[in-house]
Each structure stands twice: as C-alpha cells, then as structure tokens.
Design a protein around this motif. Structure first.
Motif, PDB file in Angstrom:
ATOM      1  N   ARG A 222       0.842  -1.193   0.000  1.00 51.63           N
ATOM      2  CA  ARG A 222       0.000   0.000   0.000  1.00 51.63           C
ATOM      3  C   ARG A 222       0.877   1.242   0.000  1.00 51.63           C
ATOM      4  N   LEU A 223       0.482   2.254  -0.759  1.00 51.00           N
ATOM      5  CA  LEU A 223       1.241   3.503  -0.840  1.00 51.00           C
ATOM      6  C   LEU A 223       0.321   4.690  -0.580  1.00 51.00           C
ATOM      7  N   LEU A 224       0.814   5.646   0.227  1.00 50.24           N
ATOM      8  CA  LEU A 224       0.082   6.878   0.488  1.00 50.24           C
ATOM      9  C   LEU A 224       0.986   8.064   0.184  1.00 50.24           C
ATOM     10  N   ALA A 225       0.373   9.198  -0.126  1.00 51.13           N
ATOM     11  CA  ALA A 225       1.148  10.401  -0.420  1.00 51.13           C
ATOM     12  C   ALA A 225       0.409  11.631   0.075  1.00 51.13           C
ATOM     13  N   CYS A 226       1.180  12.640   0.455  1.00 48.07           N
ATOM     14  CA  CYS A 226       0.603  13.932   0.821  1.00 48.07           C
ATOM     15  C   CYS A 226       1.678  14.994   0.650  1.00 48.07           C
ATOM     16  N   SER A 227       1.284  16.236   0.800  1.00 53.09           N
ATOM     17  CA  SER A 227       2.248  17.328   0.829  1.00 53.09           C
ATOM     18  C   SER A 227       2.053  18.084   2.128  1.00 53.09           C
ATOM     19  N   SER A 228       3.108  18.775   2.543  1.00 51.72           N
ATOM     20  CA  SER A 228       3.033  19.517   3.794  1.00 51.72           C
ATOM     21  C   SER A 228       3.697  20.874   3.599  1.00 51.72           C
ATOM     22  N   PRO A 229       3.052  21.947   4.040  1.00 48.57           N
ATOM     23  CA  PRO A 229       3.552  23.305   3.773  1.00 48.57           C
ATOM     24  C   PRO A 229       4.690  23.704   4.710  1.00 48.57           C
ATOM     25  N   THR A 230       5.902  23.313   4.383  1.00 53.53           N
ATOM     26  CA  THR A 230       7.041  23.596   5.255  1.00 53.53           C
ATOM     27  C   THR A 230       7.537  25.033   5.137  1.00 53.53           C
ATOM     28  N   GLY A 231       7.238  25.709   4.026  1.00 55.32           N
ATOM     29  CA  GLY A 231       7.718  27.074   3.856  1.00 55.32           C
ATOM     30  C   GLY A 231       9.180  27.102   3.435  1.00 55.32           C
ATOM     31  N   PRO A 232       9.743  28.297   3.270  1.00 57.43           N
ATOM     32  CA  PRO A 232      11.094  28.427   2.706  1.00 57.43           C
ATOM     33  C   PRO A 232      12.230  28.415   3.724  1.00 57.43           C
ATOM     34  N   ALA A 233      11.939  28.190   5.015  1.00 58.56           N
ATOM     35  CA  ALA A 233      12.990  28.280   6.037  1.00 58.56           C
ATOM     36  C   ALA A 233      14.108  27.270   5.805  1.00 58.56           C
ATOM     37  N   PHE A 234      13.769  26.063   5.338  1.00 63.03           N
ATOM     38  CA  PHE A 234      14.786  25.041   5.097  1.00 63.03           C
ATOM     39  C   PHE A 234      15.761  25.445   3.999  1.00 63.03           C
ATOM     40  N   GLU A 235      15.383  26.424   3.186  1.00 66.15           N
ATOM     41  CA  GLU A 235      16.263  26.884   2.115  1.00 66.15           C
ATOM     42  C   GLU A 235      16.996  28.161   2.508  1.00 66.15           C
ATOM     43  N   GLY A 236      16.901  28.533   3.794  1.00 63.51           N
ATOM     44  CA  GLY A 236      17.603  29.714   4.279  1.00 63.51           C
ATOM     45  C   GLY A 236      16.784  30.982   4.226  1.00 63.51           C
ATOM     46  N   ALA A 237      15.586  30.919   3.656  1.00 65.07           N
ATOM     47  CA  ALA A 237      14.729  32.101   3.591  1.00 65.07           C
ATOM     48  C   ALA A 237      14.030  32.301   4.935  1.00 65.07           C
ATOM     49  N   GLN A 238      13.670  33.541   5.234  1.00 64.36           N
ATOM     50  CA  GLN A 238      13.003  33.910   6.489  1.00 64.36           C
ATOM     51  C   GLN A 238      13.864  33.594   7.711  1.00 64.36           C
ATOM     52  N   ILE A 239      15.166  33.436   7.491  1.00 67.91           N
ATOM     53  CA  ILE A 239      16.135  33.254   8.571  1.00 67.91           C
ATOM     54  C   ILE A 239      16.994  34.513   8.594  1.00 67.91           C
ATOM     55  N   SER A 240      17.247  35.069   9.782  1.00 71.19           N
ATOM     56  CA  SER A 240      17.891  36.383   9.880  1.00 71.19           C
ATOM     57  C   SER A 240      19.217  36.450   9.130  1.00 71.19           C
ATOM     58  N   SER A 241      20.025  35.410   9.219  1.00 76.26           N
ATOM     59  CA  SER A 241      21.298  35.374   8.493  1.00 76.26           C
ATOM     60  C   SER A 241      21.250  34.363   7.355  1.00 76.26           C
ATOM     61  N   GLY A 242      20.050  33.994   6.948  1.00 78.86           N
ATOM     62  CA  GLY A 242      19.888  32.939   5.951  1.00 78.86           C
ATOM     63  C   GLY A 242      20.200  33.391   4.538  1.00 78.86           C
ATOM     64  N   GLN A 243      20.612  32.442   3.721  1.00 77.49           N
ATOM     65  CA  GLN A 243      20.847  32.690   2.307  1.00 77.49           C
ATOM     66  C   GLN A 243      20.769  31.365   1.564  1.00 77.49           C
ATOM     67  N   ARG A 244      20.731  31.449   0.245  1.00 78.08           N
ATOM     68  CA  ARG A 244      20.764  30.236  -0.562  1.00 78.08           C
ATOM     69  C   ARG A 244      22.149  29.601  -0.458  1.00 78.08           C
ATOM     70  N   ALA A 245      22.209  28.314  -0.776  1.00 78.61           N
ATOM     71  CA  ALA A 245      23.488  27.608  -0.751  1.00 78.61           C
ATOM     72  C   ALA A 245      24.384  28.158  -1.852  1.00 78.61           C
ATOM     73  N   ALA A 246      25.418  28.896  -1.462  1.00 78.68           N
ATOM     74  CA  ALA A 246      26.339  29.527  -2.405  1.00 78.68           C
ATOM     75  C   ALA A 246      27.666  29.735  -1.685  1.00 78.68           C
ATOM     76  N   PRO A 247      28.757  29.944  -2.422  1.00 80.63           N
ATOM     77  CA  PRO A 247      30.053  30.167  -1.768  1.00 80.63           C
ATOM     78  C   PRO A 247      29.971  31.254  -0.697  1.00 80.63           C
ATOM     79  N   GLY A 248      30.525  30.946   0.468  1.00 76.69           N
ATOM     80  CA  GLY A 248      30.488  31.878   1.591  1.00 76.69           C
ATOM     81  C   GLY A 248      29.442  31.539   2.629  1.00 76.69           C
TER      82      GLY A 248
END
Length: 503
Positions: A222-248
């Motif tokens: 049996r297989l189930l699927a869903c989505s969950s609204p995690t938002g952009p924090a895991f990508e560094g957005a909405q974090i005070s010192s956050g940024q995209r994964a890039a040099p530095g």
C-alpha cells in the motif's frame, strides 16, 4: 528521395512508438548510418531547473546543466505565482513563455557542452510540481491555489516537443510524468520511480524536502502520499542570516558544549573555521550567511549544547558563561560570527525567531509524515530516503535530532539526491518504466493534510525537539540527547517569562 540517394539507398530512421493513438511515428531519417540519438531529462523546480542530456543508445549522461527558474521574478514560492496569475490577466502566459525559454536555453547549453546538434535530440522527459507542470504545459494553474486543489490533468502527457516551443529535432516528442495530487506532482512520481517504494517489503518513507514537502509512505502492499507546507525556512529564507546555498554560506557547524564556541565550514572551502589558513581561504567570498543545511545543524547543535531547550527557547542564563549568548529585547540570540571591522561581512547569528521558523517548518513536515503513518496503522518506518537539493546536503543525524523525520536506524536513512531527475531519466530510457509509473500513481492514496483533523495535533506535538511524545530509541543510541529543562527567559526589559515543556 534525396536522403535515400545521398545514403546510396541506405538510411537510418528514428521511430517513436508511443505516440497518442498508438502506432509508430517517424521522427527523423538520415542518409547512411547515424548513431547520434539523444534525449533530455528535465526536473523543473520552482527555484532551479536541472537538465541531463542522455545518450539514448548507451544511457550515459553526456552533459548536465542547471539554471534558476526565471519565474522567480513573478513570485518566490508557488502560491505567490498562482496569486500573480489571479491578479494579472494573462500572467500564466508570461510564466509559460519564461519557463519554455529557460527549457530551450538549457537544451542549447547541454547540446553545446556535449558537442552535438539540437537536431540530434529526439525526446524530452519532464517532471515538476503541479504548478510548474501546468505552467510549462500552458495550463492556467489558478485552481491549484485553493481547495480542492484540482488538477486540470493528472495524467501522463505525450505531445510533440514543438508544442512546448522547444526547437530540437522537428520530429522530437515530449513526455511528462503523471501528477499524483493537487500538491503532489510529477516530480514526486519521479521520486517514486527512482526509489521504488512500491517494490519494498518493508515500509519506506520518501520525502522531497523543499518549500512544499512531498511525502510518500508505504510498501508493495500500500502507498500513500501527501504534501506539507514547510515554507522556505529550510532553504535559508526567512532566517535572519539565511541565504541560498552559495560560496560563503555556512553549511556545517559544531558547538562545544562546555565553551559554547562554534566551529564551522563554508561552501567553497574544505577547512573548518578553527583550521590554520581558514580566513585566507575564505577571504575572497567572505562568510556571508547560513544556508539550509547550516541552519539545521546550528539549531540541532544549540539543542545538544543546551543553548536551547526542548521547546526551542534560548537559555539567556548562559550569557554569564559566553558572550555569544546575546540579549535582544525579550529574547536571546546565539552569535556564530562577528562582522568584520571593514563592514564587508555581516553579523551571523541564530535568533529566537530563527529557531521558531525552523520549528514551524519541521513540525509541518513531521505532522504530514505522522498523518500517513496513522493511515497505515504503523509507529515506525523501515527506511527513509531524503530527496531534493536540500535532502542531498543535510546530515541525516541532525535532521532526526530536530525531529524533521521519525526515528529510524540511521544506517537506513539516506540521501536520494535529485531523485525526481533520476526518475525522469529512467522514464526517458525505459518505455516500460512509463507504463509502470502510470499504473503505480493510480493506486497511490492521496491524503489532503489541510482537511485532516489530526494534522493540527500532530503539528503541535512536533514543535518540541525532537518531539513532545514520540520516542526516538535509534537516535538515543547514537546521540546523547539533553535532559528536559525549564528556562526562565529574562530579556533586556528585565521581565521574566517561564518556559517549560508540557506533557
């Protein structure tokens, strides 16, 4: 006849055998013997697009390339792009044109890198989330912006590539994997094809972590699927010192539990911050912020070091031990790196609000997973696969310390890399795999988290680190988790607020 005569009555023909309506379609003919036949597998993400030019004879990847999704100028996340369509008549046509031009640019880039002509590209296979899927097909995505999140079509699509404005071989075809549900798209179908949870004897959890996390849970039964609204924090957005994964960007961090001093690595250097030569190594890029994998490790290390408690509250009393604990209004921050005197680098810190943003994101992800576990009637999973760019770079131990994922043997928690792109490449090279995924998608049970009454309860319990009630026996064998502690937070205003874990 000209081709026949040029080849002395010997030709090579490319035939497409899966055209709508059945039968074979002639794609191209060449005089004599011609052995250059290529296809492109493309993962159309909301942030980045990745293309893999593949030799259809050998299966080898001849060239790969990626670029930022140009639709970002219409909105950072999917819902803002749907809103753009709602607010701007014809907005969907603008975004369709932008994404198709990006696909053409990528095709030209990979062809150039491999030293082949665009005319040698016979087929394109695409995956993407439902909004991207609709937009590159030229479908208005408005209905995906609200309940019941109805797809215009969830079926696999096979059309001439020229109908997507792709200038490849004039006879080239495009195949788009099927979508699973309104928020679980063809990219997740690619993950399923790549990781094959439908072939497993034990329960597998596959998670594509992004702004919107797609979750698949189950086995051959049996297989189930869903989505969950995690938002952009895991990508560094909405974090005070956050940024995209890039040099530095800080991507790894460790905190000494005695001194509370950090050591860290940044993208672009193999040295840790306490290694000789680190400052010289990062002089060109500087230390500019903290990316998604870095913020996960930072908060997990803060928890292990006792800087925050199980409720995510920064312990202001530790300011007496370390100047890195900084008072800010009614909360406290943890300073990772002070700014340069020349002003060319920012202060990099983790604030109380940053911790909260990650807690909210991880609680949404865990709640979605727990909801599927409830539906299956299970309390544990056998193996976990983390897909997507974020899933590829995160340390699975720290993901479990924070409670992004349920407890599991750490040896059975692995990165799946760009599993959606891998699934697209499998479908490109294996016609039988297309039949397989179309059949599997039809039997996946779709769970809509927004209307499930237990989602909110699971979300609240998952706010704690790693969780308020769920046991983590496998994790406890690998990591010494801190004891529960109460924190009385005193900020600059002198007020006190008592925080404790409840339950």
């Amino acid at each position: 006849q000209k081709v026949l005569r040029k080849g002395e009555w010997k030709i090579t023909a490319a035939v497409f055998s899966r055209a709508p309506g059945g039968g074979n379609r002639l794609v191209a003919i060449w005089p004599g013997f011609h052995d250059k036949a290529y296809g492109i597998a493309i993962d159309v993400g909301s942030t980045t697009i990745a293309a893999h030019l593949t030799n259809l004879s050998t299966g080898e990847v001849a060239a790969s390339a990626g670029l930022m999704n140009p639709q970002i100028r219409f909105g950072e996340d999917l819902m803002s792009r749907v809103s753009y369509v709602m607010m701007n008549p014809g907005g969907e046509k603008e975004m369709t044109a932008a994404i198709r031009q990006a696909l053409q640019t990528l095709a030209e880039e990979v062809a150039g890198r491999a030293g082949i002509a665009l005319n040698d590209i016979m087929e394109v296979v695409l995956v993407g989330n439902p909004v991207m899927h609709h937009l590159f097909l030229g479908i208005d995505p408005t209905e995906l912006g609200g309940a019941p999140f109805a797809l215009a079509t969830g079926l696999a699509v096979t059309i001439p590539a020229r109908e997507l404005d792709l200038k490849l071989n004039p006879g080239a075809w495009a195949y788009v994997l099927p979508c699973i549900a309104g928020h679980v798209g063809a990219d997740t179908a690619g993950v399923v094809l790549s990781e094959a949870p439908h072939e497993q004897d034990e329960i597998m959890l596959a998670v594509d972590v992004g702004t919107n996390a797609e979750i698949v849970l189950g086995s051959k039964a049996r297989l189930l699927a869903c989505s969950s609204p995690t938002g952009p924090a895991f990508e560094g957005a909405q974090i005070s010192s956050g940024q995209r994964a890039a040099p530095g960007a800080i991507e790894r961090i460790r905190i000494d539990p005695e001194t509370l001093e950090p050591r860290y690595k940044v993208i672009g250097s193999d040295l840790w911050s306490d290694d000789p030569g680190f400052e010289a190594a990062v002089a060109q890029t500087g230390v500019t912020g903290i990316c998604g994998s870095g913020i996960i490790e930072a908060i997990a290390e803060m928890y292990l070091a006792g800087i925050i408690n199980q409720d995510g509250v920064v312990d202001g009393a530790l300011a007496a031990r370390s100047p890195r604990i900084e008072s800010y209004k009614r909360t406290f921050n943890y300073a990772i790196r002070q700014p340069r005197e020349d002003g060319n680098e920012p202060l990099i810190r983790v604030t109380q609000n940053d911790v909260r943003a990650i807690q909210l994101a991880k609680a949404a992800l865990y709640a979605g997973i727990r909801l599927l576990m409830d539906k299956l009637g299970i309390d544990a999973v056998g193996k976990i696969r983390l897909a997507g760019a974020f899933g590829s770079h995160i340390d699975v131990k720290y993901a479990m310390i924070l409670g992004l994922i349920p407890d599991c043997d750490l040896q059975k928690v692995q990165s799946a890399g760009n599993a959606a792109g891998t699934g697209a490449r499998i479908a490109l090279l294996n016609a039988g795999a297309r039949d397989e995924i179309e059949q599997v998608v039809r039997r996946i049970e779709k769970i809509e988290t927004a209307v499930e009454p237990m989602f909110q309860q699971h979300f609240v319990e998952a706010m704690a680190l790693p969780h308020k009630t769920a046991p983590f026996p496998h994790l406890a064998k690998a990591v010494q988790l801190p004891a529960t502690k109460e924190i009385i937070a005193t900020g600059e205003d002198g007020g006190e607020r008592r925080r404790r874990r409840r339950g």
